[in-house]
Design a protein around this motif. Structure first.
Motif, PDB file in Angstrom:
ATOM      1  N   LEU A   1       0.823  -1.208   0.000  1.00 55.86           N
ATOM      2  CA  LEU A   1       0.000   0.000   0.000  1.00 55.86           C
ATOM      3  C   LEU A   1       0.857   1.258   0.000  1.00 55.86           C
ATOM      4  O   LEU A   1       0.488   2.268  -0.604  1.00 55.86           O
ATOM      5  CB  LEU A   1      -0.945  -0.001   1.208  1.00 55.86           C
ATOM      6  CG  LEU A   1      -2.087  -1.008   1.152  1.00 55.86           C
ATOM      7  CD1 LEU A   1      -2.733  -1.167   2.524  1.00 55.86           C
ATOM      8  CD2 LEU A   1      -3.120  -0.599   0.103  1.00 55.86           C
ATOM      9  N   ARG A   2       2.017   1.201   0.658  1.00 51.14           N
ATOM     10  CA  ARG A   2       2.935   2.349   0.710  1.00 51.14           C
ATOM     11  C   ARG A   2       3.877   2.407  -0.499  1.00 51.14           C
ATOM     12  O   ARG A   2       4.694   3.303  -0.601  1.00 51.14           O
ATOM     13  CB  ARG A   2       3.765   2.293   1.991  1.00 51.14           C
ATOM     14  CG  ARG A   2       2.970   2.472   3.273  1.00 51.14           C
ATOM     15  CD  ARG A   2       3.872   2.573   4.488  1.00 51.14           C
ATOM     16  NE  ARG A   2       4.738   1.423   4.671  1.00 51.14           N
ATOM     17  CZ  ARG A   2       4.413   0.303   5.304  1.00 51.14           C
ATOM     18  NH1 ARG A   2       3.203   0.157   5.818  1.00 51.14           N
ATOM     19  NH2 ARG A   2       5.288  -0.683   5.438  1.00 51.14           N
ATOM     20  N   GLY A   3       3.798   1.409  -1.391  1.00 51.52           N
ATOM     21  CA  GLY A   3       4.683   1.380  -2.555  1.00 51.52           C
ATOM     22  C   GLY A   3       6.092   0.927  -2.230  1.00 51.52           C
ATOM     23  O   GLY A   3       7.033   1.223  -2.967  1.00 51.52           O
ATOM     24  N   GLU A   4       6.264   0.157  -1.141  1.00 55.17           N
ATOM     25  CA  GLU A   4       7.583  -0.253  -0.674  1.00 55.17           C
ATOM     26  C   GLU A   4       7.853  -1.747  -0.796  1.00 55.17           C
ATOM     27  O   GLU A   4       8.909  -2.217  -0.391  1.00 55.17           O
ATOM     28  CB  GLU A   4       7.754   0.152   0.802  1.00 55.17           C
ATOM     29  CG  GLU A   4       7.623   1.639   1.036  1.00 55.17           C
ATOM     30  CD  GLU A   4       7.499   1.991   2.512  1.00 55.17           C
ATOM     31  OE1 GLU A   4       7.451   1.064   3.369  1.00 55.17           O
ATOM     32  OE2 GLU A   4       7.435   3.202   2.814  1.00 55.17           O
ATOM     33  N   ASN A   5       6.917  -2.507  -1.322  1.00 53.54           N
ATOM     34  CA  ASN A   5       7.082  -3.966  -1.416  1.00 53.54           C
ATOM     35  C   ASN A   5       7.679  -4.298  -2.788  1.00 53.54           C
ATOM     36  O   ASN A   5       7.009  -4.143  -3.806  1.00 53.54           O
ATOM     37  CB  ASN A   5       5.739  -4.666  -1.218  1.00 53.54           C
ATOM     38  CG  ASN A   5       5.860  -6.165  -1.178  1.00 53.54           C
ATOM     39  OD1 ASN A   5       6.727  -6.753  -1.815  1.00 53.54           O
ATOM     40  ND2 ASN A   5       4.968  -6.807  -0.439  1.00 53.54           N
ATOM     41  N   PRO A   6       8.935  -4.771  -2.818  1.00 53.34           N
ATOM     42  CA  PRO A   6       9.597  -5.017  -4.107  1.00 53.34           C
ATOM     43  C   PRO A   6       9.068  -6.221  -4.866  1.00 53.34           C
ATOM     44  O   PRO A   6       9.435  -6.412  -6.028  1.00 53.34           O
ATOM     45  CB  PRO A   6      11.056  -5.231  -3.704  1.00 53.34           C
ATOM     46  CG  PRO A   6      10.984  -5.777  -2.317  1.00 53.34           C
ATOM     47  CD  PRO A   6       9.806  -5.080  -1.684  1.00 53.34           C
ATOM     48  N   THR A   7       8.209  -7.019  -4.262  1.00 54.80           N
ATOM     49  CA  THR A   7       7.665  -8.186  -4.967  1.00 54.80           C
ATOM     50  C   THR A   7       6.395  -7.864  -5.748  1.00 54.80           C
ATOM     51  O   THR A   7       5.910  -8.697  -6.498  1.00 54.80           O
ATOM     52  CB  THR A   7       7.385  -9.360  -3.992  1.00 54.80           C
ATOM     53  OG1 THR A   7       6.365  -8.974  -3.077  1.00 54.80           O
ATOM     54  CG2 THR A   7       8.646  -9.771  -3.248  1.00 54.80           C
ATOM     55  N   VAL A   8       5.856  -6.661  -5.586  1.00 50.69           N
ATOM     56  CA  VAL A   8       4.612  -6.296  -6.269  1.00 50.69           C
ATOM     57  C   VAL A   8       4.847  -6.267  -7.775  1.00 50.69           C
ATOM     58  O   VAL A   8       5.754  -5.606  -8.272  1.00 50.69           O
ATOM     59  CB  VAL A   8       4.065  -4.944  -5.778  1.00 50.69           C
ATOM     60  CG1 VAL A   8       2.895  -4.482  -6.645  1.00 50.69           C
ATOM     61  CG2 VAL A   8       3.635  -5.039  -4.317  1.00 50.69           C
ATOM     62  N   LEU A   9       4.008  -6.990  -8.471  1.00 53.99           N
ATOM     63  CA  LEU A   9       4.006  -6.990  -9.933  1.00 53.99           C
ATOM     64  C   LEU A   9       3.069  -5.899 -10.449  1.00 53.99           C
ATOM     65  O   LEU A   9       3.436  -5.114 -11.318  1.00 53.99           O
ATOM     66  CB  LEU A   9       3.545  -8.352 -10.470  1.00 53.99           C
ATOM     67  CG  LEU A   9       4.426  -9.545 -10.123  1.00 53.99           C
ATOM     68  CD1 LEU A   9       3.674 -10.850 -10.336  1.00 53.99           C
ATOM     69  CD2 LEU A   9       5.696  -9.496 -10.948  1.00 53.99           C
ATOM     70  N   ARG A  10       1.845  -5.882  -9.925  1.00 55.12           N
ATOM     71  CA  ARG A  10       0.837  -4.910 -10.340  1.00 55.12           C
ATOM     72  C   ARG A  10      -0.185  -4.742  -9.215  1.00 55.12           C
ATOM     73  O   ARG A  10      -0.440  -5.658  -8.454  1.00 55.12           O
ATOM     74  CB  ARG A  10       0.077  -5.364 -11.596  1.00 55.12           C
ATOM     75  CG  ARG A  10       0.896  -5.508 -12.844  1.00 55.12           C
ATOM     76  CD  ARG A  10       1.434  -4.179 -13.351  1.00 55.12           C
ATOM     77  NE  ARG A  10       2.141  -4.292 -14.606  1.00 55.12           N
ATOM     78  CZ  ARG A  10       3.431  -4.603 -14.745  1.00 55.12           C
ATOM     79  NH1 ARG A  10       4.173  -4.871 -13.690  1.00 55.12           N
ATOM     80  NH2 ARG A  10       3.981  -4.651 -15.947  1.00 55.12           N
ATOM     81  N   ARG A  11      -0.788  -3.563  -9.182  1.00 56.07           N
ATOM     82  CA  ARG A  11      -1.929  -3.309  -8.313  1.00 56.07           C
ATOM     83  C   ARG A  11      -3.166  -3.729  -9.098  1.00 56.07           C
ATOM     84  O   ARG A  11      -3.347  -3.310 -10.239  1.00 56.07           O
ATOM     85  CB  ARG A  11      -1.997  -1.810  -7.981  1.00 56.07           C
ATOM     86  CG  ARG A  11      -3.228  -1.400  -7.176  1.00 56.07           C
ATOM     87  CD  ARG A  11      -3.068  -1.882  -5.751  1.00 56.07           C
ATOM     88  NE  ARG A  11      -3.843  -1.116  -4.804  1.00 56.07           N
ATOM     89  CZ  ARG A  11      -4.994  -1.540  -4.284  1.00 56.07           C
ATOM     90  NH1 ARG A  11      -5.504  -2.709  -4.629  1.00 56.07           N
ATOM     91  NH2 ARG A  11      -5.618  -0.807  -3.400  1.00 56.07           N
ATOM     92  N   LEU A  12      -3.966  -4.601  -8.525  1.00 61.34           N
ATOM     93  CA  LEU A  12      -5.213  -5.030  -9.148  1.00 61.34           C
ATOM     94  C   LEU A  12      -6.376  -4.419  -8.370  1.00 61.34           C
ATOM     95  O   LEU A  12      -6.182  -3.851  -7.299  1.00 61.34           O
ATOM     96  CB  LEU A  12      -5.301  -6.557  -9.164  1.00 61.34           C
ATOM     97  CG  LEU A  12      -4.144  -7.302  -9.843  1.00 61.34           C
ATOM     98  CD1 LEU A  12      -4.370  -8.800  -9.795  1.00 61.34           C
ATOM     99  CD2 LEU A  12      -3.939  -6.825 -11.270  1.00 61.34           C
TER     100      LEU A  12
END
Length: 171
Positions: free
Chosen positions: A26-37
């Motif tokens: 949610l804070r944009g700090e997770n390096p594993t995020v591929l995409r926000r769905l």
């Protein structure tokens, strides 16, 4: 945050993105995020003994089960799980490596928040495991650093992200 199997986390892993996967996303700090769905975050797993393993994380860490969401949000979660599953399938199939299929699971036994596992399966898996649940793999597969998410997974990570974008454009 080990998206795959409960392990003992080091103090460094209980802080930052590993200790708060949803909050850090949610804070944009997770390096594993591929995409926000719509219903959460598509992330690539931090273990890659089955390359392409991904997870759909709900976007509210207080939601513990699918029934904890309003009905419309439940549908969006199912749709997100389907989209991520298809993206993993397309990316892994294109990468070759004897891709067989994708398994989708919502379990919730180790982590208290709603999440769905997307497991690519391969012909090269051990004969005694290829037709069995992923959870029967030995503990070492889950924790061995040779299977940890790293730069060698970047091409597959990008391919999954590209497929997620393409599938969103098709909607």
């Amino acid at each position: 945050m080990n998206y795959a199997k409960e392990t003992t986390l080091t103090p460094a892993e209980t802080t930052g993105w590993r200790g708060d996967g949803i909050g850090s996303a949610l804070r944009g700090e997770n390096p594993t995020v591929l995409r926000r769905l719509e219903a959460g975050f598509a992330v690539i797993g931090d273990t890659q003994f089955l390359p392409g393993y991904s997870v759909l994380l709900v976007d509210d860490p207080g939601v513990q089960s699918l029934t904890g969401l309003p009905r419309q949000h439940q549908r969006r979660f199912w749709e997100g799980m389907d989209r991520l599953g298809e993206a993993v399938e397309l990316a892994c199939r294109s990468a070759g490596a004897a891709f067989r299929r994708v398994n989708l699971e919502i379990l919730g036994n180790a982590d208290p928040y709603l999440h769905a596992h997307i497991w690519p399966r391969y012909d090269w898996e051990p004969a005694e495991l290829v037709h069995r649940p992923v959870w029967l793999y030995p503990h070492e597969r889950w924790t061995d650093q040779q299977h940890a998410l790293g730069s060698r997974h970047e091409a597959l990570r990008c391919a999954i992200g590209t497929e997620l974008d393409r599938l969103a454009d098709d909607e």
